[in-house]
Design an enzyme around this catalytic site. Structure first.
Site: not given
Length: 319
Positions: A34, A36, A48, A132, A182-183, A198-200
C-alpha cells in the site's frame, strides 16, 4: 547507508521513516503493498509475497528493516498470517541473499511467549496462543535456521509489546476512545499488569540497533517501564482527559460471554467489530515482559511511559 523498509506504510513504519530521514547520512526506501500517505515519494508498491519484485527493489541496499506483517486479531482467512509473516520472511531473506545484503532488523512480538506468563525474558519458553503469535515465532525460526548457514550476517530481532502512540488505531486507542467518550466498562478486577511501548521509543530503539548493533545475532524484548496495571492506565488516562471514570467492574466470565456474542455477530454480519472474545481475553490477561537486556544495551528511551500517553491523548483528543 541505504535502508530498505519493507512494510513501512503503517503506524510504526511511518514514524520510523520520519525519524530516519532526519539524518542526512541515511537513504531510506519504503517497499509496501500500500502507498504511504506521508512518504509516498519514497514508496514503491510491491508485495512481500512477490519474490521477484523484492529481488528487484532491494538492489543497492545495505540494510533491510522488515516490518510487514498481518497482525490484527480478526484476519481472515487465518492462512494470511502464515503467508505474510512466515513466507514473507523466506522471500525477504532470499531477496537479500540475491542482492548480497547481510543486515536485517526484524520486528517480531512478545506474542511469541503467550499470555499470562511470569515476566518472560528473551530466553523464556515460547508458547504463542493465537495465529499471529505462532506465525511470528515461525518467522523467527526461519530466520534462526537461516543464520546457521550465514554466520557473517548481522541479525537483530526486536520483540515489542503492544505499541501505542499518535496515529495508532489499535487496542490501546480503542480503550482510550471509550474512556474519552464515557463508554468504558472495566472487565475483571483491573489489577493485571500491562506492558506497553510508546511508538516514539520503539522507533528510537530500532534506530539505535541500526546505528549501534552492526554485528552478531541479537534479540531484544522492548517494553517501556514501569508496567501499568489496567487500573493505572485507566486512572492516568482519566486524569489527563479530565474524565470521571466509572468504577463498575464486570466479572470476567460475563465479559467473555459478551465477547463470544460479538464473535457470533461479526460472523453473521461479516463485519470486523471492535469487541471480540480474543480482545476481552487479552484485555484481562497479565502481559508483563522483561526488558532488562534492552535497557542495559546503552539505549535511553527519549520519553517516559506517562509522557508518551500524554502525547497520544493530546494528539488524538486535544487534551
Amino acid at each position: 547507508m541505504n535502508i530498505a523498509i519493507i512494510g513501512g506504510s503503517g503506524f510504526v513504519g511511518t514514524q520510523l521513516i520520519t525519524l530516519l530521514q532526519q539524518s542526512g547520512e541515511l537513504h531510506v526506501k519504503n517497499i509496501d503493498k500500500q502507498n504511504s500517505k506521508t512518504h509516498s515519494g519514497i514508496t514503491t508498491i510491491a508485495n512481500v509475497l512477490d519474490l521477484e519484485a523484492l529481488k528487484t527493489e532491494l538492489s543497492g541496499f545495505d540494510v533491510v528493516i522488515l516490518l510487514a506483517a498481518e497482525h490484527r486479531d480478526d484476519v481472515t482467512p487465518t492462512s494470511l498470517y502464515y503467508d505474510v509473516n512466515v513466507q514473507g520472511m523466506r522471500n525477504t531473506l532470499a531477496a537479500m541473499d540475491y542482492n548480497g545484503i547481510k543486515r536485517i532488523i526484524f520486528t517480531s512480538s512478545v506474542a511469541v511467549y503467550g499470555l499470562d506468563k511470569p515476566n518472560p525474558s528473551e530466553d523464556s519458553p515460547k508458547d504463542p496462543f493465537n495465529h499471529y503469535g505462532i506465525s511470528k515465532w515461525q518467522a523467527e525460526q526461519v530466520l534462526d535456521e537461516w543464520s546457521k548457514g550465514h554466520q557473517d550476517w548481522n541479525i537483530n530481532i526486536v520483540r515489542p509489546t503492544v505499541i501505542f502512540g499518535e496515529g495508532n488505531r489499535g487496542n490501546v486507542f480503542n480503550l482510550l476512545s471509550q474512556i474519552a467518550n464515557g463508554k468504558f466498562m472495566m472487565i475483571g478486577k483491573g489489577n493485571n499488569q500491562k506492558s506497553m511501548s510508546y511508538v516514539g521509543n520503539i522507533i528510537a530503539f530500532i534506530q539505535f540497533m541500526l546505528m549501534e548493533m552492526k554485528t552478531g545475532y541479537n534479540i531484544y524484548n522492548y517494553v517501556d517501564k514501569p508496567d501499568f496495571t489496567t487500573n493505572d492506565l485507566v486512572f492516568h488516562t482519566g486524569e489527563i482527559l479530565g474524565k470521571q471514570i466509572p468504577t463498575t467492574h464486570i466479572p470476567y466470565w460475563l465479559g467473555m460471554l459478551g465477547g463470544y456474542g460479538f464473535d457470533v455477530l461479526s460472523f453473521l454480519t461479516r463485519k470486523k467489530l471492535n469487541i471480540s472474545s480474543v480482545r476481552v481475553k487479552k484485555f484481562c490477561a497479565v502481559t508483563k515482559y522483561d526488558s532488562t537486556k534492552a535497557m542495559g544495551s546503552g539505549f535511553v528511551p527519549p520519553y517516559s511511559l506517562e509522557e508518551g500517553l500524554r502525547r497520544m491523548l493530546k494528539a488524538e483528543f486535544g487534551k
